[in-house]
Design an enzyme around this catalytic site. Structure first.
Site, mmCIF file in Angstrom:
data_model
loop_
_atom_site.group_PDB
_atom_site.id
_atom_site.type_symbol
_atom_site.label_atom_id
_atom_site.label_comp_id
_atom_site.label_asym_id
_atom_site.label_seq_id
_atom_site.Cartn_x
_atom_site.Cartn_y
_atom_site.Cartn_z
ATOM 1 N N GLY A 103 0.665 -1.528 -0.099
ATOM 2 C CA GLY A 103 0.162 -0.272 -0.403
ATOM 3 C C GLY A 103 0.782 1.029 -0.373
ATOM 4 O O GLY A 103 1.833 0.881 -0.404
ATOM 5 N N ILE A 105 2.262 2.786 2.577
ATOM 6 C CA ILE A 105 3.748 3.170 3.311
ATOM 7 C C ILE A 105 4.810 2.071 2.799
ATOM 8 O O ILE A 105 5.913 1.987 2.582
ATOM 9 C CB ILE A 105 3.635 3.176 4.935
ATOM 10 C CG1 ILE A 105 2.315 3.696 5.537
ATOM 11 C CG2 ILE A 105 4.893 2.598 5.322
ATOM 12 C CD1 ILE A 105 2.069 3.353 6.957
ATOM 13 N N SER A 124 1.015 -8.814 -2.552
ATOM 14 C CA SER A 124 0.061 -7.960 -1.386
ATOM 15 C C SER A 124 -1.397 -8.721 -1.815
ATOM 16 O O SER A 124 -1.638 -9.276 -2.811
ATOM 17 C CB SER A 124 0.095 -7.086 -1.867
ATOM 18 O OG SER A 124 -0.460 -5.898 -1.677
ATOM 19 N N ARG A 125 -2.588 -8.300 -1.444
ATOM 20 C CA ARG A 125 -3.632 -9.079 -1.542
ATOM 21 C C ARG A 125 -4.332 -7.944 -2.509
ATOM 22 O O ARG A 125 -4.893 -9.131 -3.884
ATOM 23 C CB ARG A 125 -4.668 -8.199 -0.807
ATOM 24 C CG ARG A 125 -4.789 -9.044 0.737
ATOM 25 C CD ARG A 125 -5.890 -8.857 1.713
ATOM 26 N NE ARG A 125 -5.696 -7.405 1.771
ATOM 27 C CZ ARG A 125 -6.883 -6.494 2.374
ATOM 28 N NH1 ARG A 125 -7.421 -6.878 3.167
ATOM 29 N NH2 ARG A 125 -5.855 -5.564 2.902
ATOM 30 N N THR A 182 7.399 -2.653 11.149
ATOM 31 C CA THR A 182 7.286 -0.801 12.139
ATOM 32 C C THR A 182 5.526 -0.655 11.196
ATOM 33 O O THR A 182 4.774 -0.392 10.948
ATOM 34 C CB THR A 182 7.369 -0.200 11.003
ATOM 35 O OG1 THR A 182 7.233 -0.237 9.114
ATOM 36 C CG2 THR A 182 9.331 -0.067 10.996
ATOM 37 N N GLU A 212 0.624 -3.308 23.708
ATOM 38 C CA GLU A 212 1.315 -1.631 23.407
ATOM 39 C C GLU A 212 2.541 -1.539 25.356
ATOM 40 O O GLU A 212 2.362 -0.692 25.989
ATOM 41 C CB GLU A 212 0.305 -0.516 23.624
ATOM 42 C CG GLU A 212 -0.358 0.069 22.236
ATOM 43 C CD GLU A 212 1.137 -0.303 21.319
ATOM 44 O OE1 GLU A 212 1.594 1.261 21.335
ATOM 45 O OE2 GLU A 212 1.286 -0.212 19.900
ATOM 46 N N HIS A 230 7.448 1.408 20.041
ATOM 47 C CA HIS A 230 6.296 1.708 18.722
ATOM 48 C C HIS A 230 6.473 3.541 18.345
ATOM 49 O O HIS A 230 5.070 3.984 18.954
ATOM 50 C CB HIS A 230 4.447 1.672 19.278
ATOM 51 C CG HIS A 230 3.536 1.508 17.691
ATOM 52 N ND1 HIS A 230 2.536 1.357 18.613
ATOM 53 C CD2 HIS A 230 3.698 1.590 17.024
ATOM 54 C CE1 HIS A 230 1.272 1.698 17.836
ATOM 55 N NE2 HIS A 230 2.833 1.709 16.657
#
Length: 264
Positions: A103, A105, A124-125, A182, A212, A230
């Protein structure tokens, strides 16, 4: 109106705020929110796409260089009074980089790796014409993991993608391979990831985890795995863009012409 980042909003939350017309998600990811419940309640959900694409892409490169050039090890060595590092690492030039998820990114990451002289392949899809235009080529998922020197994950977190990258994928990586994440920690089978990393089956640069917080397993992996808390998205420039786009989303939605809306 509700403004949130990643605190889930579902039918129960909406029942407490029956007059809500807009759910402004001040983030790119919206997988934790119940879009069907929002649509049923007539709530428009807007997100903030593309605000941190450059920031995340640069972190993917940074993590790769940190692993390849053994930067954490060198830093620790010098701070402890040492000087001689047994290896200075390897170059990026000439390496094959697999982009899982091409996509916005993922394609930006591919562009940066190309600038380092890498060959980029993708899985990728759907195929992204921009990825093809920069010289990328698509391969099977199996080939991407088994032939890439670096695999960089850029898969969104949703019900269909959680633990998508499993043990079978990870076992295809070689000891010299580097896994970069990432995207979201939830898209990887973390139990398999830790098991294989602790055995030295491959190396990694990770900015995201299932929770997180600092993973309890951090001490099980050596400095050939670089861990970050993160922050790939969290540059000063990106946060300003996120704020501006969120405000614009709210204005547009309340004005009857919603933009960046993600539900029907």
């Amino acid at each position: 109106m509700i403004v949130t980042v990643n605190k889930p909003v579902d039918g129960g939350v909406l029942a407490k705020f029956p007059n809500t017309k807009v759910l402004a998600v001040a983030f790119t990811g919206y997988g934790v929110h119940d879009l069907d419940a929002c649509s049923a309640a007539g709530v428009i959900v807007c997100n903030v796409p593309d605000y941190s694409s450059d920031s995340v892409a640069e972190m993917a490169i940074g993590l790769t260089l940190a692993v390849y050039r053994e930067i954490p090890t060198g830093d620790s060595l010098v701070r402890s009074g040492g000087w001689v590092l047994s290896s200075g690492g390897v170059e990026l030039r000439g390496k094959t980089v697999g982009i899982a998820g091409t996509g916005t990114i993922g394609t930006r990451v591919a562009q940066l790796f190309k600038a380092f002289g890498c060959k980029v392949v993708g899985w990728s899809r759907s195929q992204n014409p921009k990825f093809l235009e920069l010289g990328g080529s698509y391969v099977s998922r199996e080939e991407l993991f088994s032939t890439s020197d670096v695999v960089s994950l850029h898969i969104p977190n949703n019900a269909q993608t959680r633990k998508m990258i499993g043990r079978a994928d990870l076992e295809r990586l070689r000891p010299s391979s580097v896994l970069i994440n990432t995207a979201r920690g939830q898209v990887v089978d973390e139990e398999a990831l830790v098991d294989l990393l602790s055995q030295g089956k491959f190396r990694a640069g990770l900015d995201v985890f299932h929770a997180e917080s600092a993973p309890a397993w951090a001490s099980k992996v050596g400095q050939s795995t670089v861990l970050m808390p993160h922050v790939a998205y969290k540059t000063k420039e990106a946060l300003v863009r996120r704020l501006d786009i969120t405000v614009d989303n709210i204005r547009a939605a309340l004005g009857g012409s919603p933009v960046n809306h993600v539900n029907k």
